[in-house]
Design an enzyme around this catalytic site. Sequence first.
Site, mmCIF file in Angstrom:
data_model
loop_
_atom_site.group_PDB
_atom_site.id
_atom_site.type_symbol
_atom_site.label_atom_id
_atom_site.label_comp_id
_atom_site.label_asym_id
_atom_site.label_seq_id
_atom_site.Cartn_x
_atom_site.Cartn_y
_atom_site.Cartn_z
ATOM 1 C CG ASP A 112 -2.061 0.985 1.084
ATOM 2 O OD1 ASP A 112 -3.211 0.544 0.972
ATOM 3 O OD2 ASP A 112 -1.800 2.217 1.063
ATOM 4 C CB ILE A 113 0.817 4.274 -2.173
ATOM 5 C CG1 ILE A 113 1.912 5.174 -2.710
ATOM 6 C CG2 ILE A 113 -0.440 5.056 -1.839
ATOM 7 C CD1 ILE A 113 1.595 5.758 -4.072
ATOM 8 C CG ASN A 161 -11.904 -0.314 4.203
ATOM 9 O OD1 ASN A 161 -12.223 -0.843 5.262
ATOM 10 N ND2 ASN A 161 -10.721 0.277 4.031
ATOM 11 C CG HIS A 209 -8.936 -2.762 -2.447
ATOM 12 N ND1 HIS A 209 -9.892 -2.075 -3.152
ATOM 13 C CD2 HIS A 209 -8.734 -2.061 -1.307
ATOM 14 C CE1 HIS A 209 -10.246 -0.994 -2.477
ATOM 15 N NE2 HIS A 209 -9.566 -0.963 -1.346
HETATM 16 P P1 5GP Z 1 -9.566 1.701 0.353
HETATM 17 O O1 5GP Z 1 -9.446 3.114 0.847
HETATM 18 O O2 5GP Z 1 -10.413 1.642 -0.914
HETATM 19 O O3 5GP Z 1 -10.002 0.705 1.372
HETATM 20 O O4 5GP Z 1 -8.101 1.240 -0.032
HETATM 21 C C1 5GP Z 1 -7.421 1.771 -1.105
HETATM 22 C C2 5GP Z 1 -5.961 1.729 -0.749
HETATM 23 O O5 5GP Z 1 -5.212 1.904 -1.937
HETATM 24 C C3 5GP Z 1 -5.519 2.833 0.216
HETATM 25 O O6 5GP Z 1 -4.996 2.259 1.403
HETATM 26 C C4 5GP Z 1 -4.461 3.606 -0.568
HETATM 27 O O7 5GP Z 1 -3.373 4.006 0.226
HETATM 28 C C5 5GP Z 1 -4.055 2.618 -1.647
HETATM 29 N N1 5GP Z 1 -3.626 3.238 -2.899
HETATM 30 C C6 5GP Z 1 -4.277 4.207 -3.590
HETATM 31 N N2 5GP Z 1 -3.608 4.514 -4.700
HETATM 32 C C7 5GP Z 1 -2.500 3.720 -4.722
HETATM 33 C C8 5GP Z 1 -1.404 3.584 -5.629
HETATM 34 O O8 5GP Z 1 -1.302 4.246 -6.652
HETATM 35 N N3 5GP Z 1 -0.451 2.659 -5.308
HETATM 36 C C9 5GP Z 1 -0.531 1.882 -4.178
HETATM 37 N N4 5GP Z 1 0.462 1.021 -3.969
HETATM 38 N N5 5GP Z 1 -1.546 2.000 -3.306
HETATM 39 C C10 5GP Z 1 -2.520 2.901 -3.574
#
Ligand code: 5GP
Length: 114
Positions: free
Chosen positions: A30-31, A87, A100
């Site tokens: 995760d970034i 989520n 994811h």
């Molecule tokens: P959500 O918020 O949908 O549960 O999770 C999305 C996740 O994707 C977040 O934790 C966010 O940090 C990660 N994320 C978003 N854009 C990128 C990206 O370009 N690269 C990586 N490695 N992670 C990302």
Amino acid sequence: MEDCIFCKIIKEEIPSQKIYEDELVLSFKDISPGAPVHVLIIPKKHIESINLLTKEDSKIISHIFLIAKDIAKKLGIDEKGYRIVSNTGEDGGQTVPHVHFHLLGGRSLNWPPG
Ligand code: 5GP
Ligand code: ZN
């Protein structure tokens, strides 16, 4: 799907730190990590939401969990424990509309989440 950030990561149009890949899934760091270990595990098939999963996706989803425990072991967090989170939707805090699973570990995790 063209505009999807995770589909772009799968196609390597956006770089990522890959942890694992096979024909069905990709895992990468995760970034914006929320724990010492924070990786995402995603299906290569673009599915926007858990709400849209069908029986046809059963193999992918079960595969993700089998891969998750292998990744946890590879990253050395299997014995102390970890959390797998997906989520979903606005209230769930989903920000990327491609299914994811977060795999989090490496420290004691709070529960319930805020
Ligand atoms: P959500 O918020 O949908 O549960 O999770 C999305 C996740 O994707 C977040 O934790 C966010 O940090 C990660 N994320 C978003 N854009 C990128 C990206 O370009 N690269 C990586 N490695 N992670 C990302
Ligand atoms: Zn996608």
